[in-house]
Design a protein around this motif. Structure first.
Motif, short mmCIF file in Angstrom:
data_model
loop_
_atom_site.label_atom_id
_atom_site.label_comp_id
_atom_site.label_asym_id
_atom_site.label_seq_id
_atom_site.Cartn_x
_atom_site.Cartn_y
_atom_site.Cartn_z
N ILE A 139 35.72 -4.40 -9.80
CA ILE A 139 35.36 -5.79 -11.01
C ILE A 139 33.98 -4.48 -11.02
CG2 ILE A 139 34.24 -7.68 -11.61
CD1 ILE A 139 37.25 -8.50 -10.17
N ASP A 140 32.95 -3.92 -10.16
CA ASP A 140 32.03 -3.67 -10.55
C ASP A 140 31.49 -2.68 -10.80
OD1 ASP A 140 30.78 -5.99 -8.49
OD2 ASP A 140 30.43 -5.27 -7.37
N THR B 95 29.95 -1.51 -14.00
CA THR B 95 28.82 -0.83 -14.34
C THR B 95 28.99 0.32 -15.49
OG1 THR B 95 28.87 -0.65 -12.24
CG2 THR B 95 27.93 1.22 -13.07
N VAL B 96 30.45 -0.33 -16.41
CA VAL B 96 30.41 1.45 -17.58
C VAL B 96 30.34 0.73 -18.18
CG1 VAL B 96 32.60 2.98 -18.16
CG2 VAL B 96 31.65 2.96 -15.56
N LEU B 97 31.03 -0.50 -18.65
CA LEU B 97 31.38 -1.33 -20.10
C LEU B 97 29.81 -1.83 -19.89
CD1 LEU B 97 34.90 -2.47 -19.17
CD2 LEU B 97 33.86 -0.54 -20.88
N LYS B 98 28.62 -2.05 -19.36
CA LYS B 98 27.66 -3.05 -19.68
C LYS B 98 27.35 -2.83 -20.88
CE LYS B 98 23.99 -0.36 -16.84
NZ LYS B 98 24.86 0.85 -16.43
N ASP B 99 26.91 -1.35 -21.37
CA ASP B 99 26.39 -1.43 -22.44
C ASP B 99 27.88 -1.21 -24.15
OD1 ASP B 99 24.11 -0.77 -21.58
OD2 ASP B 99 24.10 1.18 -21.33
N ILE C 254 38.01 4.02 -9.17
CA ILE C 254 39.61 3.09 -10.08
C ILE C 254 38.82 2.26 -11.22
CG2 ILE C 254 41.55 2.22 -9.34
CD1 ILE C 254 41.73 4.40 -8.63
N GLY C 255 37.92 1.27 -10.72
CA GLY C 255 37.24 1.01 -11.39
C GLY C 255 36.81 1.35 -12.96
N SER C 256 35.91 2.08 -12.42
CA SER C 256 35.01 2.80 -13.75
C SER C 256 36.09 4.11 -14.67
CB SER C 256 34.12 4.18 -12.93
OG SER C 256 34.58 4.37 -12.50
N TYR D 101 36.47 3.82 -18.54
CA TYR D 101 36.11 5.26 -19.33
C TYR D 101 37.85 4.64 -19.67
CZ TYR D 101 31.48 6.38 -17.18
OH TYR D 101 30.48 6.64 -16.73
N HIS D 102 39.32 5.19 -19.52
CA HIS D 102 40.72 5.38 -20.33
C HIS D 102 40.05 4.24 -21.19
CE1 HIS D 102 43.25 7.41 -17.39
NE2 HIS D 102 41.98 7.89 -16.92
N LEU D 103 39.83 3.21 -21.07
CA LEU D 103 39.84 2.10 -22.31
C LEU D 103 38.76 2.22 -23.36
CD1 LEU D 103 40.73 -0.95 -23.39
CD2 LEU D 103 38.70 -1.46 -22.18
#
Length: 366
Positions: free
Chosen positions: A209-210, A214-218, A270-272, A276-278
């Motif tokens: 989740i973290d 980190t990727v989706l915060k912006d 895996i989370g990041s 990125y895939h999304l």
């Protein structure tokens, strides 16, 4: 045969195998699939494809399946869709998503309501996971008038041994899909997701989740990812973990991406990677994502005798999309028209399809 014309629609190769069988049932036209992996060391149908044909046999009445001695030729004569309750044991070579997905094409046009229990692996790299189907494909059905459909996770089963159980319930029986008109790109308003684990430390879930946050915060919208830790006998037979992310819009269109971890993978990565895939899926899609496009196109083809329109991105016109349109033309005789969007700022296309006026006669006949 005395006549020159073959009674079968003939296809070659193993690609689009499930979809060709589904289109055959919906159109009522028999098909013949030749040269299935004829040049491979292990020619013919794989175990999961035979298992899929068994499932089709169970949910239809009067279907005839003939497989050649080598397994490289299949003749399929479709029956009527009857549905009902059935338990299907999926082989461990494919996830349950491989078997659940094609049922979404048939379930709304059945005689009885579908209530199918699938046992096997619930996540894999190649096939749609449970959350992906629940949050990504079922909303597409809703757009076409199939309101009451649900997918329940009773047990999770990670590869390689599986042990999961999934229950698909479709209570909506419709006579024909609603005509689709969607010409505007939807705007993502929220991102939700679930990170799950079976038979491993729950800390992996929080680390995934973290990594995603980190990727989706912006991203500029609300991000809500829940943890789903499975323990005990409901967690299947193998350790495993993964994450599914869904981008939601105001009009209920969804884009999804998923990732599962293998031995030695770092949870944050895996989370990041899923995040990125999304973002990539959203940037390469217009109204529906690449994974949802076949479902939307087939429902538009079998809709009312009216013109349906759907906006797609230029990136979505790939090899898979073209082979889908060829199969539709071969079986239904319907052509799909693509024309460029009037918007000067985008290179999107509008897909225009005239429905064939398919009607669910199964309820009346059987």
């Amino acid at each position: 045969m005395s006549s020159q014309k073959s009674p079968f629609k003939v296809f070659q190769g193993a690609q689009n195998f499930r979809l060709r069988v589904i289109l055959s049932i919906l159109s009522g036209r028999p098909i013949k699939i030749e040269k299935v992996r004829s040049n491979d060391l292990n020619p013919g149908l794989k175990d999961y494809e035979v298992s899929f044909l068994r499932l089709i046999e169970a949910v239809t009445n009067g279907s005839s399946i003939e497989i050649s001695y080598t397994g490289t030729t299949v003749i399929f004569k479709p029956g009527i869709i009857v549905g009902g309750s059935y338990t299907h044991n999926c082989p461990n070579s494919k996830a349950v998503g491989y078997f659940v997905e094609p049922m979404l094409y048939l379930a709304p046009f059945s005689k009885k309501k579908f209530s199918l229990l699938f046992k096997g692996i619930t996540a894999s790299h190649n096939d749609a996971g449970i959350e992906a189907i629940k949050w990504g494909l079922l909303p597409i059905l809703e757009k076409f008038g199939v309101r009451e459909c649900a997918l329940h996770t009773l047990k999770r089963g990670s590869p390689p041994l599986g042990g999961g159980e999934v229950h698909l319930v479709v209570d909506s029986l419709i006579s024909q899909p609603i005509t689709m008109h969607e010409l505007d790109r939807p705007i993502i308003t929220a991102i939700k997701g679930v990170a799950y684990s079976t038979r491993v430390s729950p800390s992996l879930v929080n680390r995934m989740i973290d990594g995603a946050k980190t990727v989706l915060k912006d991203a500029g919208c609300e991000v809500n990812i829940t943890a789903d830790v499975w323990r005990g006998e409901n967690s299947g037979k193998s350790p495993g973990w993964g994450i599914t992310l869904v981008g939601e819009t105001k009009k209920n269109w969804c884009f999804f991406a998923e990732c599962i971890g293998d031995a030695g993978d770092v949870p944050e990565d895996i989370g990041s990677k899923a995040a990125y895939h999304l973002l990539e899926e959203i940037s390469h899609s217009a109204v529906v994502s690449r994974n949802q496009l076949p479902l939307a196109i087939v429902y538009m083809v079998i809709g009312k005798e009216d013109i349906g329109r759907l906006r797609i991105a230029k990136d979505q016109i790939d090899e898979n999309f073209i082979s889908l349109l060829r199969d539709i033309k071969n079986i239904f005789g319907t052509e799909v028209f693509l024309k460029e969007c009037n918007d000067p700022d985008s290179d999107d296309y509008i897909v225009t399809i005239k429905g064939i006026g398919f009607t669910n006669a199964n309820k009346k006949i059987a």
